[in-house]
Write a protein that holds these residues in place. Sequence first.
Motif, PDB file in Angstrom:
ATOM      1  N   CYS A   1       2.993  -4.989   5.620  1.00  0.00           N
ATOM      2  CA  CYS A   1       1.897  -4.194   5.220  1.00  0.00           C
ATOM      3  C   CYS A   1       0.759  -4.314   5.791  1.00  0.00           C
ATOM      4  CB  CYS A   1       1.852  -4.035   3.577  1.00  0.00           C
ATOM      5  SG  CYS A   1       0.465  -2.948   3.220  1.00  0.00           S
ATOM      6  N   GLU A   2      -0.191  -3.388   6.323  1.00  0.00           N
ATOM      7  CA  GLU A   2      -1.333  -3.501   7.071  1.00  0.00           C
ATOM      8  C   GLU A   2      -2.691  -4.102   6.008  1.00  0.00           C
ATOM      9  OE1 GLU A   2      -1.887  -0.224   9.278  1.00  0.00           O
ATOM     10  OE2 GLU A   2      -0.481  -0.449  10.802  1.00  0.00           O
TER      11      GLU A   2
ATOM     12  N   CYS B   1       0.711  -1.064  -0.174  1.00  0.00           N
ATOM     13  CA  CYS B   1       0.067  -0.067   0.011  1.00  0.00           C
ATOM     14  C   CYS B   1       0.882   1.433  -0.137  1.00  0.00           C
ATOM     15  CB  CYS B   1      -0.892   0.158   1.178  1.00  0.00           C
ATOM     16  SG  CYS B   1      -0.375   0.645   2.756  1.00  0.00           S
ATOM     17  N   GLY B   2       2.134   1.172   0.731  1.00  0.00           N
ATOM     18  CA  GLY B   2       3.104   2.392   0.657  1.00  0.00           C
ATOM     19  C   GLY B   2       2.481   3.363   1.645  1.00  0.00           C
ATOM     20  N   LYS B   3       1.503   3.146   2.296  1.00  0.00           N
ATOM     21  CA  LYS B   3       0.807   4.192   3.059  1.00  0.00           C
ATOM     22  C   LYS B   3       0.792   4.066   4.730  1.00  0.00           C
ATOM     23  CE  LYS B   3      -1.891   5.795  -0.760  1.00  0.00           C
ATOM     24  NZ  LYS B   3      -3.151   5.215  -1.129  1.00  0.00           N
ATOM     25  N   CYS B   4       0.800   2.612   4.887  1.00  0.00           N
ATOM     26  CA  CYS B   4       0.572   2.277   6.119  1.00  0.00           C
ATOM     27  C   CYS B   4       2.185   2.588   7.122  1.00  0.00           C
ATOM     28  CB  CYS B   4      -0.007   0.971   6.475  1.00  0.00           C
ATOM     29  SG  CYS B   4       1.168  -0.291   5.861  1.00  0.00           S
TER      30      CYS B   4
ATOM     31  N   CYS C   1       4.693  -0.079   5.790  1.00  0.00           N
ATOM     32  CA  CYS C   1       5.327   0.405   4.639  1.00  0.00           C
ATOM     33  C   CYS C   1       6.209   1.721   4.973  1.00  0.00           C
ATOM     34  CB  CYS C   1       4.044   0.563   3.776  1.00  0.00           C
ATOM     35  SG  CYS C   1       3.261  -0.853   2.818  1.00  0.00           S
TER      36      CYS C   1
HETATM   37 ZN   LIG Z   1       1.241  -0.777   3.685  1.00  0.00          ZN
END
Ligand SMILES: [Zn+2]
Length: 351
Positions: free
Chosen positions: A109-110, A95-98, A101
Amino acid sequence: MSTVAAAYALPAPDGAFEKLTIERRELGPHDVLIDVKYAGICHSDIHTARDEWGGTRYPCVPGHEIAGLVAAVGSAVTKYKVGDRVGVGCMVDSCGKCGPCLADEEQYCEVGATMTYNSPVAPEVQPGGYTMGGYATQVVVTENFVVSIPEGIGLDVAAPLLCAGVTLFSPLRHWEAGPGKRVAIIGMGGLGHIGVKIAAAMGAEVTVLSHSLSKQEDGKRFGAHHYYATGDRQTFRELRGRYDLILNTVSADLPLDDYMRLLNLDGTLVILGLPENPLSVKPFTLAGYRRSLSGSMIGGIAQTQEMLDFCAQHGIGAEIELISADEIDNAYDRVVASDVRYRFVIDAATI
Ligand SMILES: [Zn+2]
Ligand SMILES: [Zn+2]
């Protein structure tokens, strides 16, 4: 324009590998098209291809230890250019945002990282709607999930580092293996043998705990300082309270208390091999010496790059048996029988 790649796939859990053609997506701005040169065979490939963990989609193209050369890049790619030596491991996106990450721990990654094969994705990501791995002539991966393979390592012996290497490197770094630390590695197979090399290069005092002494010569050659047979009860008496860190690479059920008692004050035993049955350990074993039981799963992309740079600097590669694509079925049977020294790697030129 999408790419048509040749691949080896299992059509059903109990089938044999067949050659087929698959489509790889058209390059997006951040995508890298990789000509696969070598693909390692990981035990997870076998569990998935044979549907031993459930949920496998067919045809199944495994392979998450991929080494190759960049063949083309998308318009916005800055990290790679055509001809670069690159690798892809177990993940191709997250996701790149959690929190995980953002902490460079994409494997946790969540939302759930997109794995290199058998992960559901949109058809525009992988035609067919699920990811297909590295037993193929080409793969398309977004640049942030591609790592650079330094000149110092052959692509063939680098391939297994993309999963097996980082699976060992990550806990060794996390629990600070190094000079003055006593590290034991349970099992010297595809995972364990790389762990021995990396732990020794980090400066730790390394012990192999193997069922027998049959691979002792190899273990010492890989850098182990000590080698003990766990089939001999005397081993557990002699080594009691000795280790700061024990990495368990074996996926069979083990008498965990016996191994936990080999830990010293604040020592940790880390589970890397994943047996199906629940683990059992006596509370007294944990309370004594304030021992910990933990687990670890592969490593993030930044750490995968750090691992490759470390291995190149120390001349570390996997010990491999190179096979052609038509030998995959036989190789799987040999991995299950622990009859490989120490990792099979498919020569993608034979696909
Ligand atoms: Zn993530
Ligand atoms: Zn793997």
